[in-house]
Design an enzyme around this catalytic site. Structure first.
Site, PDB file in Angstrom:
ATOM      1  N   SER A   9      30.197  42.634  48.032  1.00  0.00           N
ATOM      2  CA  SER A   9      31.427  42.636  47.272  1.00  0.00           C
ATOM      3  C   SER A   9      31.977  43.862  47.554  1.00  0.00           C
ATOM      4  O   SER A   9      31.605  45.178  47.706  1.00  0.00           O
ATOM      5  CB  SER A   9      31.413  42.847  45.685  1.00  0.00           C
ATOM      6  OG  SER A   9      32.476  43.103  44.995  1.00  0.00           O
ATOM      7  N   HIS A  34      32.664  40.070  50.983  1.00  0.00           N
ATOM      8  CA  HIS A  34      33.025  39.403  49.741  1.00  0.00           C
ATOM      9  C   HIS A  34      34.347  40.161  48.869  1.00  0.00           C
ATOM     10  O   HIS A  34      34.258  41.208  48.372  1.00  0.00           O
ATOM     11  CB  HIS A  34      31.812  39.186  48.818  1.00  0.00           C
ATOM     12  CG  HIS A  34      32.298  38.370  47.366  1.00  0.00           C
ATOM     13  ND1 HIS A  34      32.279  37.073  47.443  1.00  0.00           N
ATOM     14  CD2 HIS A  34      32.857  38.782  46.447  1.00  0.00           C
ATOM     15  CE1 HIS A  34      32.439  36.490  46.173  1.00  0.00           C
ATOM     16  NE2 HIS A  34      32.872  37.658  45.503  1.00  0.00           N
ATOM     17  N   ASP A  36      36.974  40.485  46.335  1.00  0.00           N
ATOM     18  CA  ASP A  36      37.173  40.155  44.950  1.00  0.00           C
ATOM     19  C   ASP A  36      38.385  40.303  44.642  1.00  0.00           C
ATOM     20  O   ASP A  36      39.025  41.371  44.429  1.00  0.00           O
ATOM     21  CB  ASP A  36      36.381  40.903  44.191  1.00  0.00           C
ATOM     22  CG  ASP A  36      34.881  40.328  43.969  1.00  0.00           C
ATOM     23  OD1 ASP A  36      33.933  40.971  44.236  1.00  0.00           O
ATOM     24  OD2 ASP A  36      34.845  39.188  43.891  1.00  0.00           O
ATOM     25  N   HIS A  67      37.432  35.677  47.162  1.00  0.00           N
ATOM     26  CA  HIS A  67      36.826  35.020  45.862  1.00  0.00           C
ATOM     27  C   HIS A  67      38.177  35.039  44.984  1.00  0.00           C
ATOM     28  O   HIS A  67      38.494  36.227  44.616  1.00  0.00           O
ATOM     29  CB  HIS A  67      35.724  35.700  45.333  1.00  0.00           C
ATOM     30  CG  HIS A  67      35.360  35.417  43.807  1.00  0.00           C
ATOM     31  ND1 HIS A  67      34.532  36.185  43.151  1.00  0.00           N
ATOM     32  CD2 HIS A  67      35.930  34.392  42.966  1.00  0.00           C
ATOM     33  CE1 HIS A  67      34.433  35.688  41.748  1.00  0.00           C
ATOM     34  NE2 HIS A  67      35.265  34.380  41.781  1.00  0.00           N
ATOM     35  N   MET A  69      40.142  35.228  41.809  1.00  0.00           N
ATOM     36  CA  MET A  69      40.000  35.210  40.348  1.00  0.00           C
ATOM     37  C   MET A  69      41.698  35.260  40.090  1.00  0.00           C
ATOM     38  O   MET A  69      42.006  36.249  39.472  1.00  0.00           O
ATOM     39  CB  MET A  69      39.349  36.578  40.054  1.00  0.00           C
ATOM     40  CG  MET A  69      37.666  36.199  40.102  1.00  0.00           C
ATOM     41  SD  MET A  69      36.745  37.591  39.972  1.00  0.00           S
ATOM     42  CE  MET A  69      36.988  38.176  41.633  1.00  0.00           C
ATOM     43  N   MET A 138      28.669  32.025  39.477  1.00  0.00           N
ATOM     44  CA  MET A 138      28.785  33.330  38.840  1.00  0.00           C
ATOM     45  C   MET A 138      27.715  33.630  37.909  1.00  0.00           C
ATOM     46  O   MET A 138      27.484  32.839  36.787  1.00  0.00           O
ATOM     47  CB  MET A 138      30.069  33.409  38.017  1.00  0.00           C
ATOM     48  CG  MET A 138      31.630  33.510  38.829  1.00  0.00           C
ATOM     49  SD  MET A 138      31.689  34.497  40.101  1.00  0.00           S
ATOM     50  CE  MET A 138      31.759  36.061  39.406  1.00  0.00           C
ATOM     51  N   ASP A 175      26.655  35.466  42.301  1.00  0.00           N
ATOM     52  CA  ASP A 175      27.638  36.571  42.478  1.00  0.00           C
ATOM     53  C   ASP A 175      27.836  37.192  41.020  1.00  0.00           C
ATOM     54  O   ASP A 175      28.124  36.503  40.023  1.00  0.00           O
ATOM     55  CB  ASP A 175      29.088  36.003  42.690  1.00  0.00           C
ATOM     56  CG  ASP A 175      30.085  37.159  43.018  1.00  0.00           C
ATOM     57  OD1 ASP A 175      31.251  36.651  42.929  1.00  0.00           O
ATOM     58  OD2 ASP A 175      29.738  38.186  42.693  1.00  0.00           O
TER      59      ASP A 175
HETATM   60  C1  DX5 Z   1      33.054  39.917  39.624  1.00  0.00           C
HETATM   61  C2  DX5 Z   1      33.005  39.661  40.806  1.00  0.00           C
HETATM   62  C3  DX5 Z   1      31.696  40.045  41.756  1.00  0.00           C
HETATM   63  C4  DX5 Z   1      31.239  41.541  41.344  1.00  0.00           C
HETATM   64  C5  DX5 Z   1      29.692  41.736  42.067  1.00  0.00           C
HETATM   65  O1  DX5 Z   1      34.022  39.403  38.725  1.00  0.00           O
HETATM   66  O2  DX5 Z   1      33.407  38.480  41.311  1.00  0.00           O
HETATM   67  O3  DX5 Z   1      31.673  39.829  43.044  1.00  0.00           O
HETATM   68  O4  DX5 Z   1      32.088  42.408  41.987  1.00  0.00           O
HETATM   69  O5  DX5 Z   1      29.618  43.106  41.690  1.00  0.00           O
HETATM   70  P1  DX5 Z   1      27.891  43.465  40.952  1.00  0.00           P
HETATM   71  O6  DX5 Z   1      27.071  42.894  42.319  1.00  0.00           O
HETATM   72  O7  DX5 Z   1      28.138  44.977  40.825  1.00  0.00           O
HETATM   73  O8  DX5 Z   1      27.759  42.723  39.997  1.00  0.00           O
HETATM   74 ZN    ZN Z   2      32.990  37.867  43.399  1.00  0.00          ZN
END
Ligand code: DX5
Ligand code: ZN
Length: 222
Positions: A9, A34, A36, A67, A69, A138, A175
């Site tokens: 990420s 990845h 975010d 990803h 969101m 998730m 994730d």
């Molecule tokens: C959360 C993101 C994840 C997160 C992962 O909303 O989708 O990708 O950044 O970070 P860690 O590995 O620190 O949980």
């Molecule tokens: Zn993510």
């Protein structure tokens, strides 16, 4: 068996040097990047837009996965394909017509990904697997890096069985809170792609970190 892949990420990266950070992650041996993408509405946080992704595209050759969101996933998806993302992943919870959303991503020439929040049942995706290339499970509530891992082994196993029973060519990705320990049960349950943010960025030697994560996943599923 599908190859084990590590997809860092970008959240913990130094956003003032994002291109260099991406290049360093590729050099350290990660398989994807990845991105975010958060809109401050679907999740209570705001991160990067398509122009940031586009500006980093030339710093690495590996796959970019977005990803999303965001509440307007259908409108945003094409922008991230144009920005150079080979994979665009949308939340089932954000798409009223999820089959159409995923089909449209594939029609744009990208790989489609469906994302499930921790509370969303596995069978939500039962009828969209024909237009799905990746399932992102998730293991934290989306919005932030560095959160505590939520164990969802039975859900991973259920999705793996759904994919295998249907003979689908689909990556199963997890994730959130993935580290050298939590990766083991996720790999044993059937996941083959692992997003890691805070855990990976804690390693001084990122290449060693990626190697440890991959090795633990391989051992756990063998
Ligand atoms: C959360 C993101 C994840 C997160 C992962 O909303 O989708 O990708 O950044 O970070 P860690 O590995 O620190 O949980
Ligand atoms: Zn993510």
């Amino acid at each position: 068996m599908r190859p084990i892949e590590i997809s860092p990420s970008v959240l913990p990266a130094d956003f003032a040097r994002l291109g260099d950070e991406i290049a360093a992650l590729e050099a350290a041996g990660c398989d994807r990047i990845h991105w975010d993408v958060m809109d401050g509405v679907f999740v209570p946080n705001l991160t990067i837009g398509p122009d940031i992704v586009k500006s980093c595209r030339s710093f690495a050759d590996i796959m970019f996965e977005a990803h999303l969101m965001v509440v307007n996933a259908d409108e945003m998806a094409p922008l991230y394909v144009d920005a150079g993302c080979e994979v665009v992943m949308v939340h089932a919870e954000a798409c009223t017509h999820l089959h159409r959303s995923l089909d449209n991503i594939q029609k744009l020439g990208a790989k489609s990904g469906v994302v499930l929040n921790p509370h969303t049942p596995a069978d939500t995706i039962q009828h969209v697997l024909d237009v799905t290339d990746h399932v992102l499970i998730m293991t934290v509530n989306p919005g932030f890096g560095g959160q505590n891992y939520i164990p969802l082994v039975a859900k991973i196993e259920a999705i793996k069985q759904m994919v295998d029973t249907g003979g689908h060519d689909i990556d199963i990705e997890v994730d959130g809170g993935i580290n050298a320990d939590t990766i083991k049960e996720c790999a044993a349950a059937g996941a083959n792609v692992f997003v890691s943010g805070s855990a990976l960025f804690r390693y001084d030697d990122r290449a060693a970190g990626i190697a440890e994560l991959k090795g633990n996943a391989e051992t756990a599923r063998s």
